[in-house]
Every structure is written in C-alpha cells, then in structure tokens.
Enzyme design. Structure first.
Site, PDB file in Angstrom:
ATOM      1  N   ASN A   9       0.942  -1.240   0.111  1.00 34.60           N
ATOM      2  CA  ASN A   9       0.058  -0.221  -0.085  1.00 34.60           C
ATOM      3  C   ASN A   9       0.747   1.508   0.019  1.00 34.60           C
ATOM      4  O   ASN A   9       1.675   1.128   1.151  1.00 34.60           O
ATOM      5  CB  ASN A   9      -0.905  -0.219   1.546  1.00 34.60           C
ATOM      6  CG  ASN A   9      -1.265   0.844   1.184  1.00 34.60           C
ATOM      7  OD1 ASN A   9      -1.633   1.890   0.631  1.00 34.60           O
ATOM      8  ND2 ASN A   9      -2.144   1.230   3.033  1.00 34.60           N
ATOM      9  N   TRP A  10       1.198   2.067  -0.547  1.00 34.84           N
ATOM     10  CA  TRP A  10       1.767   2.651  -1.523  1.00 34.84           C
ATOM     11  C   TRP A  10       1.239   4.343  -0.361  1.00 34.84           C
ATOM     12  O   TRP A  10       1.636   4.905  -0.353  1.00 34.84           O
ATOM     13  CB  TRP A  10       1.620   2.711  -2.644  1.00 34.84           C
ATOM     14  CG  TRP A  10       2.988   1.945  -3.057  1.00 34.84           C
ATOM     15  CD1 TRP A  10       3.460   0.707  -2.547  1.00 34.84           C
ATOM     16  CD2 TRP A  10       3.536   2.185  -5.020  1.00 34.84           C
ATOM     17  NE1 TRP A  10       4.342   0.080  -3.492  1.00 34.84           N
ATOM     18  CE2 TRP A  10       4.184   0.366  -4.658  1.00 34.84           C
ATOM     19  CE3 TRP A  10       3.362   2.971  -5.745  1.00 34.84           C
ATOM     20  CZ2 TRP A  10       4.913   0.507  -6.343  1.00 34.84           C
ATOM     21  CZ3 TRP A  10       4.401   2.728  -6.988  1.00 34.84           C
ATOM     22  CH2 TRP A  10       4.154   1.096  -7.307  1.00 34.84           C
ATOM     23  N   LYS A  11       0.318   4.331  -0.374  1.00 27.39           N
ATOM     24  CA  LYS A  11      -0.316   5.561   0.047  1.00 27.39           C
ATOM     25  C   LYS A  11      -0.435   6.590  -0.164  1.00 27.39           C
ATOM     26  O   LYS A  11      -0.570   6.632  -1.645  1.00 27.39           O
ATOM     27  CB  LYS A  11      -0.002   5.711   1.609  1.00 27.39           C
ATOM     28  CG  LYS A  11      -0.154   3.961   2.877  1.00 27.39           C
ATOM     29  CD  LYS A  11       0.127   4.647   4.160  1.00 27.39           C
ATOM     30  CE  LYS A  11       0.052   3.239   4.978  1.00 27.39           C
ATOM     31  NZ  LYS A  11       0.184   3.392   6.773  1.00 27.39           N
ATOM     32  N   HIS A  95      -9.608   1.300   5.026  1.00 27.09           N
ATOM     33  CA  HIS A  95      -8.513   1.296   6.011  1.00 27.09           C
ATOM     34  C   HIS A  95      -7.992   2.526   7.332  1.00 27.09           C
ATOM     35  O   HIS A  95      -9.259   2.869   6.621  1.00 27.09           O
ATOM     36  CB  HIS A  95      -7.075   1.555   4.504  1.00 27.09           C
ATOM     37  CG  HIS A  95      -5.414   1.909   4.950  1.00 27.09           C
ATOM     38  ND1 HIS A  95      -4.953   3.249   5.606  1.00 27.09           N
ATOM     39  CD2 HIS A  95      -4.695   1.334   4.942  1.00 27.09           C
ATOM     40  CE1 HIS A  95      -3.823   2.524   6.754  1.00 27.09           C
ATOM     41  NE2 HIS A  95      -3.420   1.205   5.497  1.00 27.09           N
ATOM     42  N   GLU A  97      -6.581   4.644   8.053  1.00 30.66           N
ATOM     43  CA  GLU A  97      -6.875   6.186   7.682  1.00 30.66           C
ATOM     44  C   GLU A  97      -7.592   6.399   6.907  1.00 30.66           C
ATOM     45  O   GLU A  97      -7.995   7.946   7.041  1.00 30.66           O
ATOM     46  CB  GLU A  97      -5.487   6.046   6.316  1.00 30.66           C
ATOM     47  CG  GLU A  97      -3.821   6.174   7.615  1.00 30.66           C
ATOM     48  CD  GLU A  97      -2.556   4.978   6.757  1.00 30.66           C
ATOM     49  OE1 GLU A  97      -2.945   5.375   5.722  1.00 30.66           O
ATOM     50  OE2 GLU A  97      -1.850   4.640   7.762  1.00 30.66           O
ATOM     51  N   GLU A 167      -5.262  -4.886  10.500  1.00 35.77           N
ATOM     52  CA  GLU A 167      -3.619  -3.856  10.677  1.00 35.77           C
ATOM     53  C   GLU A 167      -3.517  -2.513  12.455  1.00 35.77           C
ATOM     54  O   GLU A 167      -5.023  -2.032  12.582  1.00 35.77           O
ATOM     55  CB  GLU A 167      -3.713  -3.132   9.947  1.00 35.77           C
ATOM     56  CG  GLU A 167      -3.496  -3.116   7.634  1.00 35.77           C
ATOM     57  CD  GLU A 167      -3.551  -2.652   7.577  1.00 35.77           C
ATOM     58  OE1 GLU A 167      -2.042  -2.628   7.056  1.00 35.77           O
ATOM     59  OE2 GLU A 167      -4.167  -1.007   7.151  1.00 35.77           O
ATOM     60  N   GLY A 173       2.538   2.692  11.018  1.00 36.49           N
ATOM     61  CA  GLY A 173       3.952   3.235  10.498  1.00 36.49           C
ATOM     62  C   GLY A 173       5.092   3.738  11.433  1.00 36.49           C
ATOM     63  O   GLY A 173       5.530   4.885  12.354  1.00 36.49           O
ATOM     64  N   SER A 213       3.737  -2.255  10.157  1.00 36.59           N
ATOM     65  CA  SER A 213       5.603  -2.312  10.364  1.00 36.59           C
ATOM     66  C   SER A 213       6.118  -3.602  10.581  1.00 36.59           C
ATOM     67  O   SER A 213       6.290  -4.579  10.416  1.00 36.59           O
ATOM     68  CB  SER A 213       5.750  -2.061  12.262  1.00 36.59           C
ATOM     69  OG  SER A 213       5.466  -0.290  12.456  1.00 36.59           O
ATOM     70  N   GLY A 234       2.959  -1.118   4.270  1.00 37.16           N
ATOM     71  CA  GLY A 234       3.375   0.442   3.820  1.00 37.16           C
ATOM     72  C   GLY A 234       4.626   0.957   3.595  1.00 37.16           C
ATOM     73  O   GLY A 234       5.471   0.822   2.367  1.00 37.16           O
ATOM     74  N   GLY A 235       5.078   1.100   4.433  1.00 32.60           N
ATOM     75  CA  GLY A 235       6.442   1.931   5.036  1.00 32.60           C
ATOM     76  C   GLY A 235       7.287   0.885   3.697  1.00 32.60           C
ATOM     77  O   GLY A 235       8.640   1.378   2.524  1.00 32.60           O
TER      78      GLY A 235
HETATM   79  P1  13P Z   1       3.200   0.680   7.452  1.00 32.57           P
HETATM   80  O1  13P Z   1       3.768  -0.752   7.053  1.00 32.57           O
HETATM   81  O2  13P Z   1       4.081   1.473   7.198  1.00 32.57           O
HETATM   82  O3  13P Z   1       3.337   0.137   8.773  1.00 32.57           O
HETATM   83  O4  13P Z   1       1.800   0.777   7.547  1.00 32.57           O
HETATM   84  C1  13P Z   1       0.938  -0.808   6.625  1.00 32.57           C
HETATM   85  C2  13P Z   1       0.026  -0.276   6.459  1.00 32.57           C
HETATM   86  O5  13P Z   1      -0.687   0.535   6.743  1.00 32.57           O
HETATM   87  C3  13P Z   1      -0.680  -0.760   4.839  1.00 32.57           C
HETATM   88  O6  13P Z   1      -2.045  -0.410   4.734  1.00 32.57           O
END
Ligand code: 13P
Length: 251
Positions: A9-11, A95, A97, A167, A173, A213, A234-235
């Site tokens: 997920n590149w957000k 998600h 967020e 999640e 993050g 993470s 994510g990251g």
């Molecule tokens: P991180 O891997 O950056 O913690 O993000 C997880 C995430 O929200 C994937 O959708």
C-alpha cells in the site's frame, strides 16, 4: 492451503514517474517468487502507468479506495469501473487512515465492498483496533464488529473470495509491531467470526493479511503463524528490495 498474498500500500506516495520506476523495480525484485500473490497499490494518479509497468509479470495491481456509486456528482471519488479500466484487479477498502481521517465507517465500507464485488474487483478489507481499544482490552469486540458490519449482506460464495487485512492502528507507521502471537490470536478470532457468520469452509478460504510495520526482519516470524496469510505493507513497500524480501518470506 491458502496461497499467501503480499500487497504494497503505497498510500499518498510517489508521482507517476516515481511509481513506474518503483513498479519496475518490484517486478524485477520478485522474479521467481512463485507461490505468493504479489500486489502493488499506488495512488490513483499512477494506476495506469503502473499497470503498464507490471503488465506481463506476476505482479497484480490494486487501488487504495473506491466509491460505491457507479458514477455521479461525487467530487474527488473514483468508481470501480474506472479502476478496472486502469487495469486494477484489487481494491483496498476501509483502511484505518480512511476511517480515521475521512469518516469511513463499517457501513460505508460495506457499501464499497458490495459494489467492488459487483464490478469484479477483489477487495482487501481492512480492520483493526486503536491503541486505546487494545489497552481497554476490547480488541476482539472492535474487530468482530468491523468484520460483521463490513461484511453485512455478503453471501458465502462472495465472502470466500475476500482478502481481509488485520492492521492494528497502533502498529501502522510507528515501528511497533504486534508480536506474532498477538497478531495470530486476532487472526484466529477473525476466522472464528467467519465461522459464526458463514461456515468453516468460508473461514478456511479467506486470506487474512497482517499489516503494521511489517519489515524484512520481522516478516518471517509473522508470516510463519498459522492464521497469517500474507502482509499489507506500507513503508517497506516503497523500497523494491525490502518489499521483495517480505514477499520471499511469505513463500
Ligand atoms: P506500515 O507498514 O508503514 O506500518 O503501514 C501499514 C499499512 O497501513 C498498510 O496498509
């Protein structure tokens, strides 16, 4: 046996040019990683470019959100058909967020889910508790409610095709990760919710990713748990080699 699925997920990261470069890097880095579904989810603006970059490879394309209506006066939203024409196979829904910053609820997740299934996209439905909820020991109730509300009215044959992502909000993050035991316990609980809502067949078919993470150095331990069928990254998905290392840990 459930086939593992690892999605990036590149957000809200990467312009179209940057996204195409990253996607090409992912295609190269995961070459030969058979036995796991690999998906990249760039921002909407980069979908077409990334679709071209992954074409002919084993890497699938997903979007990060979609609206439930087919078209209309919904400024800033995109429809399922629009995602399909950009080459999407998957779509992330609900998600944390989106729940936290954009007012997403179990009800709106449910509407998006129904439309995604109707148009033939493969949904990745996200659930997870906040730090306060975990501290208050209501994780199971919160996640159960999200799964039950999100899947309301979804038939067993549809549910069976879903990917869910657990999640924990406090792990996203932050560098904090649920321990493999903590994560597997919630995944097992989600599977029990699926037994309660449907039956054992559905519960055993649905793939449940862990997200929060997940990195190359903790992926193998998390992915080694019996109820963890992949990762939503994510990251670490913003670096082709880190992402590929997690993909390989899923095999
Ligand atoms: P991180 O891997 O950056 O913690 O993000 C997880 C995430 O929200 C994937 O959708």
């Amino acid at each position: 046996m459930r086939k593992p699925i690892v999605a990036g997920n590149w957000k809200m990261n990467r312009t179209s040019d940057e996204a195409e470069t990253l996607a090409r890097g992912v295609v190269d880095a995961v070459l030969g990683a058979d036995g796991v579904d690999v998906v990249v989810c760039p921002p909407h603006t980069a979908l077409e470019r990334v679709s071209g970059a992954v074409k002919g490879s084993s890497v699938g394309l997903g979007a990060q959100n979609m609206h439930w209506e087919a078209e209309g006066a919904y400024t800033g939203e995109v429809s399922g058909a629009m995602l399909l024409t950009c080459g999407c196979e998957y779509v992330i829904l609900g998600h944390s967020e989106r729940r936290q910053y954009f007012g997403e609820t179990d009800q709106t997740v449910n509407k998006r889910l129904k439309t995604a299934l109707d148009v033939g996209l493969k949904p990745i439905v996200c659930v997870g508790e906040t730090l306060e909820e975990r501290k208050s020991e209501v994780t199971d109730q919160v996640v159960r409610k999200q799964v039950t509300g999100g899947l309301e009215g979804i038939l067993a044959n549809e549910a069976q095709t879903l990917v869910l992502a657990y999640e924990p909000v406090w792990a996203i993050g932050t560098g904090l990760t649920a321990t493999p035991d903590q994560a597997d316990a919630v995944h097992g609980m989600i599977r029990q919710v699926l037994v309660d809502l449907y039956d054992e067949t559905v519960a055993q078919s649905v793939r449940i990713q862990y997200g929060g993470s997940m990195k190359p150095d903790n992926a193998a331990d998390l992915l080694g748990q019996p109820n963890i069928d992949g990762g939503l990254i994510g990251g670490a998905a913003l670096d082709a080699d880190s992402f590929a290392a997690i993909v390989k840990a899923a095999i």
